[in-house]
Design an enzyme around this catalytic site. Structure first.
Site, PDB file in Angstrom:
ATOM      1  N   ASP A   1      23.923  50.479 -44.191  1.00  0.00           N
ATOM      2  CA  ASP A   1      25.006  50.196 -43.549  1.00  0.00           C
ATOM      3  C   ASP A   1      26.120  49.256 -44.116  1.00  0.00           C
ATOM      4  O   ASP A   1      25.586  48.149 -44.092  1.00  0.00           O
ATOM      5  CB  ASP A   1      24.121  49.555 -42.101  1.00  0.00           C
ATOM      6  CG  ASP A   1      25.229  49.232 -41.254  1.00  0.00           C
ATOM      7  OD1 ASP A   1      26.540  49.399 -41.248  1.00  0.00           O
ATOM      8  OD2 ASP A   1      24.717  48.926 -40.133  1.00  0.00           O
TER       9      ASP A   1
ATOM     10  N   TYR B   1      21.668  44.267 -37.824  1.00  0.00           N
ATOM     11  CA  TYR B   1      22.319  44.855 -36.644  1.00  0.00           C
ATOM     12  C   TYR B   1      23.148  46.020 -37.084  1.00  0.00           C
ATOM     13  O   TYR B   1      23.652  46.017 -38.227  1.00  0.00           O
ATOM     14  CB  TYR B   1      23.115  43.782 -36.112  1.00  0.00           C
ATOM     15  CG  TYR B   1      24.177  44.263 -35.015  1.00  0.00           C
ATOM     16  CD1 TYR B   1      23.514  44.438 -33.685  1.00  0.00           C
ATOM     17  CD2 TYR B   1      25.502  44.403 -35.219  1.00  0.00           C
ATOM     18  CE1 TYR B   1      24.262  44.779 -32.731  1.00  0.00           C
ATOM     19  CE2 TYR B   1      26.280  45.186 -34.010  1.00  0.00           C
ATOM     20  CZ  TYR B   1      25.393  45.189 -32.879  1.00  0.00           C
ATOM     21  OH  TYR B   1      26.276  45.879 -31.852  1.00  0.00           O
TER      22      TYR B   1
ATOM     23  N   LYS C   1      34.692  48.547 -39.623  1.00  0.00           N
ATOM     24  CA  LYS C   1      35.565  47.345 -39.790  1.00  0.00           C
ATOM     25  C   LYS C   1      36.884  47.542 -40.766  1.00  0.00           C
ATOM     26  O   LYS C   1      37.810  47.897 -40.573  1.00  0.00           O
ATOM     27  CB  LYS C   1      34.642  45.998 -40.235  1.00  0.00           C
ATOM     28  CG  LYS C   1      33.671  46.027 -39.050  1.00  0.00           C
ATOM     29  CD  LYS C   1      32.705  44.753 -39.097  1.00  0.00           C
ATOM     30  CE  LYS C   1      32.249  44.613 -37.587  1.00  0.00           C
ATOM     31  NZ  LYS C   1      30.622  44.622 -37.738  1.00  0.00           N
TER      32      LYS C   1
HETATM   33  C1  LIG Z   1      29.960  45.540 -36.782  1.00  0.00           C
HETATM   34  C2  LIG Z   1      28.740  46.286 -37.391  1.00  0.00           C
HETATM   35  C3  LIG Z   1      28.149  47.459 -36.747  1.00  0.00           C
HETATM   36  C4  LIG Z   1      28.476  47.882 -35.415  1.00  0.00           C
HETATM   37  O1  LIG Z   1      29.941  48.364 -35.506  1.00  0.00           O
HETATM   38  P1  LIG Z   1      31.051  48.408 -34.268  1.00  0.00           P
HETATM   39  O2  LIG Z   1      32.190  48.764 -34.826  1.00  0.00           O
HETATM   40  O3  LIG Z   1      30.894  47.218 -33.770  1.00  0.00           O
HETATM   41  O4  LIG Z   1      30.421  49.345 -33.249  1.00  0.00           O
HETATM   42  C5  LIG Z   1      27.166  48.330 -37.440  1.00  0.00           C
HETATM   43  N1  LIG Z   1      26.459  47.715 -38.425  1.00  0.00           N
HETATM   44  C6  LIG Z   1      27.076  46.640 -38.772  1.00  0.00           C
HETATM   45  C7  LIG Z   1      26.420  46.056 -40.245  1.00  0.00           C
HETATM   46  C8  LIG Z   1      28.002  45.598 -38.467  1.00  0.00           C
HETATM   47  O5  LIG Z   1      28.348  44.754 -38.827  1.00  0.00           O
END
Ligand SMILES: *Cc1c(COP(=O)(O)O)cnc(C)c1O
Length: 429
Positions: A239, A144, A267
């Site tokens: 990511d 994701y 995060k």
């Molecule tokens: C949470 C998350 C996102 C998206 O971040 P948001 O601040 O919710 O838009 C993208 N990549 C990973 C791996 C994530 O866990």
């Protein structure tokens, strides 16, 4: 468990907000029932509208690695708020956090702050396409990367949970440029590179997958991606929105010793406020406007509040012994769960990397999405409610990671293990 107020609030919320929530996983669709509406947090604990108290293993889905309302973060936010919440002009705070990120993350020489992880991945991909002059990207099944159009292709997280393989509203012509391979399958990636020779701009990957539950990279997989992208002139994008400052201060790239071209963060670097970031080699990052011609902007990007929460959180994480403590707490939890599983005969696979942990209700090894998707989600739902009723707030889906924070005490872990043991017993009763 009394849920009177939460039930009322959930009903009211659904009149004004689709599904009553501003992010789908919060609606508890995967486990059923009413989500508790939260009122306050304190260290490892959260409290709902009916005064129920929980030990929290969601931690706002990762950002709160210091726990809730950390005194230093709260004090710093109070101070900076009085000076102004946003200027739409540069501040020194942005340099401070940028330096901290560049010093910490091995491959990042320059960084741009945005407001969410979604913005970070979206912008990193635009940059990768501009830099390489190619259109296609490769992502992994169950990975994701936020909700940008081209990335809503066989995503994990809320989408795996809701079994939506793709979202309506995403033009087929967008999704066409997104190629999907199984996680940990370097042969599949090689094949995609052969099929689309000279057209692949980037491979984007969670270096430890955490949005299909925790799926660690097999030895050599990340190194294989590094070699393959280098050989073909594609960019490797990590990511690290979850793994950055989580699995190690320098993220998964520090833990596994792989240098990607671009890294996405979010995060933890916002310390509980909305932040994202992408960064990498100077030569690539300077393609961004205003030094370069790739456009990306944000009214509230790098605002003083978010920068301050980030700076304070990273300062705390930079102290000696912090990651050792997280490891110790997480290991204690893992071992407790393993003992409870052995004692009750419940078949689970406890998948853990550092302070990220998933209990999969399957005997399968956590290799890729297909393997973990075999988990018994009905059983997970029963397990989840057993925990909630005992005051443990576990992530409300089989395909999510539990987050361990520095606020979790030995006693919290003991209490949690006892609750898990009770839950396991009831599953076999
Ligand atoms: C949470 C998350 C996102 C998206 O971040 P948001 O601040 O919710 O838009 C993208 N990549 C990973 C791996 C994530 O866990």
């Amino acid at each position: 468990m009394n849920q009177e107020h939460s039930k009322q609030l959930f009903k009211e919320a659904q009149q004004y907000i689709p599904g009553g929530v501003n992010s789908p996983a919060r609606a508890f669709k995967a486990v059923g029932g009413t989500p508790p509406f939260m009122v306050k947090g304190e260290g490892s604990k959260i409290f709902d509208a009916d005064n129920n108290e929980y030990i929290d293993f969601v931690c706002s889905w990762g950002p709160l690695i210091l726990g809730h309302t950390h005194p230093q973060v709260v004090a710093a936010l109070k101070r900076v708020t009085e000076l102004g919440t946003s200027f739409g002009a540069p501040t020194e705070l942005e340099i401070t956090l940028a330096k901290m990120v560049c010093d910490a993350v091995p491959s990042i020489e320059m960084v741009r702050f945005v407001n969410s992880g979604t913005e970070a991945t979206m912008s990193a991909l635009r940059l990768a396409r501009a830099f390489t002059g190619r259109d296609k990207i490769i992502k992994f099944d169950g990975g994701y990367h936020g909700h940008a159009d081209g990335l809503l292709v066989k995503g994990g997280s809320g989408m795996a949970t809701l079994s939506i393989p793709d979202s309506p509203g995403v033009p087929a012509s967008y999704a066409e440029n997104t190629l999907v391979a199984p996680y940990n399958d370097i042969k599949a990636v090689e094949q995609l590179f052969r099929q689309h020779e000279g057209n692949i701009a980037a491979v984007i990957i969670e270096p430890v997958a955490a949005n299909m539950g925790v799926v660690p990279p097999q030895p050599g997989f990340l190194a294989g991606l590094r070699q393959l992208t280098e050989r073909t002139g594609a960019l490797l994008i990590f990511d690290e929105v979850i793994t950055g400052f989580r699995v190690a201060y320098g993220g998964a790239q520090a833990l596994y010793g792989i240098n990607p071209d671009l890294t996405c963060l979010g995060k933890i670097i916002g310390g509980g406020l909305p932040v994202g970031a992408y960064g990498g080699k100077r030569q690539i990052m300077e393609k961004m406007a205003p030094t370069g011609s790739v456009y990306q902007a944000g009214t509230l990007s790098g605002n003083p509040l978010a920068m301050t929460a980030g700076i304070t959180t990273l300062s705390a994480l930079g102290q000696p012994g912090v990651y050792e403590q997280l490891e110790k707490t997480a290991r204690r939890l893992e071992e407790g769960i393993a003992r409870a599983a052995a004692a009750t005969g419940v078949e689970v696979n406890i998948s853990r990397v550092a302070s990220l942990l998933t209990i999969f209700f399957t005997g399968n090894a956590a290799l890729n999405y297909q393997a973990v998707a075999a988990s018994d989600t009905v059983r997970f739902g029963r397990f989840f409610w057993q925990l909630l009723e005992q005051g443990i707030y576990w992530p409300p889906s089989q395909f999510e990671a539990a987050f361990i924070s520095l606020a979790h005490s030995e006693k919290d872990i003991e209490t949690t293990v006892a609750a898990i043991s009770t839950a396991f017993k009831s599953l076999t009763a």
